[in-house]
Motif scaffolding. Structure first.
Motif, short mmCIF file in Angstrom:
data_model
loop_
_atom_site.label_atom_id
_atom_site.label_comp_id
_atom_site.label_asym_id
_atom_site.label_seq_id
_atom_site.Cartn_x
_atom_site.Cartn_y
_atom_site.Cartn_z
N ARG A 56 0.84 -1.20 0.00
CA ARG A 56 0.00 0.00 0.00
C ARG A 56 0.87 1.25 0.00
O ARG A 56 0.52 2.25 -0.64
CB ARG A 56 -0.93 -0.02 1.22
CG ARG A 56 -2.14 -0.94 1.02
CD ARG A 56 -2.97 -1.07 2.27
NE ARG A 56 -4.24 -1.74 2.00
CZ ARG A 56 -5.00 -2.30 2.92
NH1 ARG A 56 -4.61 -2.29 4.19
NH2 ARG A 56 -6.14 -2.88 2.60
N GLU A 57 1.99 1.20 0.72
CA GLU A 57 2.91 2.34 0.73
C GLU A 57 3.49 2.57 -0.66
O GLU A 57 3.75 3.71 -1.06
CB GLU A 57 4.03 2.08 1.74
CG GLU A 57 5.02 3.22 1.89
CD GLU A 57 4.42 4.45 2.55
OE1 GLU A 57 4.97 5.54 2.33
OE2 GLU A 57 3.41 4.31 3.27
N LEU A 58 3.67 1.50 -1.42
CA LEU A 58 4.19 1.62 -2.78
C LEU A 58 3.13 2.08 -3.78
O LEU A 58 3.44 2.35 -4.93
CB LEU A 58 4.76 0.27 -3.24
CG LEU A 58 6.05 -0.18 -2.55
CD1 LEU A 58 6.38 -1.62 -2.92
CD2 LEU A 58 7.20 0.74 -2.92
N GLY A 59 1.88 2.17 -3.33
CA GLY A 59 0.83 2.69 -4.18
C GLY A 59 -0.21 1.69 -4.64
O GLY A 59 -1.15 2.05 -5.35
N LEU A 60 -0.08 0.41 -4.25
CA LEU A 60 -1.05 -0.59 -4.66
C LEU A 60 -2.32 -0.44 -3.84
O LEU A 60 -2.28 -0.41 -2.60
CB LEU A 60 -0.48 -2.01 -4.48
CG LEU A 60 -1.30 -3.15 -5.08
CD1 LEU A 60 -1.27 -3.07 -6.61
CD2 LEU A 60 -0.78 -4.49 -4.61
N VAL A 61 -3.45 -0.34 -4.50
CA VAL A 61 -4.74 -0.20 -3.82
C VAL A 61 -5.28 -1.59 -3.52
O VAL A 61 -5.69 -2.32 -4.42
CB VAL A 61 -5.75 0.59 -4.68
CG1 VAL A 61 -7.08 0.72 -3.95
CG2 VAL A 61 -5.19 1.96 -5.03
N ILE A 62 -5.25 -1.98 -2.25
CA ILE A 62 -5.70 -3.30 -1.82
C ILE A 62 -7.02 -3.15 -1.08
O ILE A 62 -7.11 -2.40 -0.10
CB ILE A 62 -4.66 -3.98 -0.91
CG1 ILE A 62 -3.31 -4.11 -1.63
CG2 ILE A 62 -5.15 -5.34 -0.44
CD1 ILE A 62 -2.20 -4.64 -0.76
N GLU A 63 -8.03 -3.86 -1.56
CA GLU A 63 -9.35 -3.80 -0.93
C GLU A 63 -9.51 -4.93 0.07
O GLU A 63 -9.04 -6.05 -0.15
CB GLU A 63 -10.45 -3.88 -1.98
CG GLU A 63 -10.45 -2.71 -2.95
CD GLU A 63 -11.62 -2.79 -3.93
OE1 GLU A 63 -12.65 -3.41 -3.57
OE2 GLU A 63 -11.49 -2.28 -5.04
N THR A 64 -10.17 -4.63 1.17
CA THR A 64 -10.53 -5.64 2.17
C THR A 64 -12.03 -5.87 2.09
O THR A 64 -12.81 -4.93 2.27
CB THR A 64 -10.14 -5.17 3.58
OG1 THR A 64 -8.73 -4.90 3.62
CG2 THR A 64 -10.47 -6.23 4.62
N VAL A 65 -12.42 -7.10 1.81
CA VAL A 65 -13.83 -7.42 1.55
C VAL A 65 -14.28 -8.49 2.53
O VAL A 65 -13.58 -9.49 2.76
CB VAL A 65 -14.03 -7.91 0.10
CG1 VAL A 65 -15.51 -8.19 -0.16
CG2 VAL A 65 -13.50 -6.86 -0.88
N GLU A 66 -15.45 -8.30 3.11
CA GLU A 66 -16.04 -9.29 4.01
C GLU A 66 -17.22 -9.95 3.31
O GLU A 66 -18.14 -9.26 2.83
CB GLU A 66 -16.49 -8.62 5.31
CG GLU A 66 -17.06 -9.59 6.32
CD GLU A 66 -17.43 -8.91 7.63
OE1 GLU A 66 -18.01 -9.59 8.51
OE2 GLU A 66 -17.15 -7.71 7.77
#
Length: 317
Positions: A56-66
């Motif tokens: 995420r710090e490198l710019g990758l948008v990671i989604e957390t899904v439930e």
């Protein structure tokens, strides 16, 4: 170790980008060899959380899904991790490169460098750096105060803070509760503008006078943030820069160079003293106190009285 971590991050990024549905921790652990070799669940969880934060710090948008069963999954959608076409020309690219250099000594150095790398990867032209080749001057914004980083983040996130602050006429610092608005560099010094909760008014603080840690506080701002915060104008007013009157002071020879640089006239008196005529505005008394026994105020009388009051207050402490 660095190569192993880079490979692990790359594998995790490929897994998150290549899936069409959220992947659970268990599925990610079974897909990446480095995670399979983790000695325990706790070791894997710590490694995974660090890797996720690094991506995420490198710019990758990671989604957390439930999902409906309450299980947590992760994915990185391609459309959220793709920059639109970059249409900068060579001059605009050079301007961005020059702006990034300004922050090489500050907390934003990493962010500025990373942003340039992403833009170049997306097609931003590589411009010849005429500033570096032909100029003897390079822009820099030096940041030496430890308070800069936490205050910058607090301004960005709109978080109240507390810190110990020593005024120019005080012997000891006192705690301030502040709602930070913005930071600005002026004449080589950093200043914070914000709402002082204890005094119920706008205040400007010089970062070099902040001692100890800057501590964040929970809760929302209690005062509205102005659309335009004029830090420079406020500092100029408090420093007497916008003065319409003049003051006459005696200054010890070889001392008080900041005062000499602003002097309208300088006359040698002999016996190790000079007489200066300087602009007089709000806050000049606090500044003169900082020079201690090297300064004697002649006129006006109200400025002399203010300086004497401040010196008496310091002596009592």
């Amino acid at each position: 170790m660095a190569i192993a971590k880079a490979e692990r991050l790359m594998n995790l990024a490929l897994c998150l980008l290549g899936t069409r549905r959220p992947l659970s921790k268990r599925e990610l652990r079974g897909s990446i060899e480095a995670y399979l070799e983790a000695g325990s669940d706790d070791s894997f969880n710590r490694m995974f959380e660090r890797d996720k934060d690094d991506l995420r710090e490198l710019g990758l948008v990671i989604e957390t899904v439930e999902n409906l069963d309450g299980d947590i999954g992760y994915l990185a959608r391609r459309d959220s991790n793709r920059l639109p076409p970059i249409t900068l020309d060579a001059e605009e690219a050079a301007a961005l490169g020059l702006a990034a250099k300004v922050w090489q000594q500050a907390r934003l150095a990493g962010a500025a460098s990373g942003a340039l790398q992403k833009l170049r990867a997306a097609g931003m032209p590589e411009a010849e750096d005429d500033y570096e080749v032909h100029s003897a001057l390079e822009p820099r914004i030096p940041v030496h105060e430890a308070a800069f980083e936490p205050l910058m983040l607090a301004c960005r996130d709109r978080r109240p803070v507390t810190f110990d602050y020593r005024k120019g006429n005080a012997a000891r610092p006192e705690q301030r509760q502040v709602e930070p608005w913005t930071l600005e560099c002026w004449r080589g010094h950093w200043y914070l503008a914000g709402w002082d909760r204890d005094r119920g008014a706008e205040r400007v603080f010089r970062l070099s006078r902040i001692s100890g840690r800057v501590r964040s506080r929970a809760g929302a701002f209690t005062a509205p943030v102005p659309d335009a915060v004029t830090v420079r104008e406020t500092v100029e007013s408090w420093a007497g820069e916008t003065a319409t009157r003049t003051a006459r002071i005696r200054l010890r020879t070889g001392a008080g160079y900041p005062l000499r640089s602003r002097a309208i006239s300088v006359r040698e008196l002999g016996d190790g003293w000079d007489e200066l005529e300087i602009p007089y505005g709000h806050g000049l008394d606090a500044w003169l106190v900082e020079f201690g026994p090297d300064v004697i105020v002649g006129e006006p009388a109200d400025l002399r009285a203010d300086v004497m009051d401040r010196l008496r207050a310091v002596a009592k402490d």
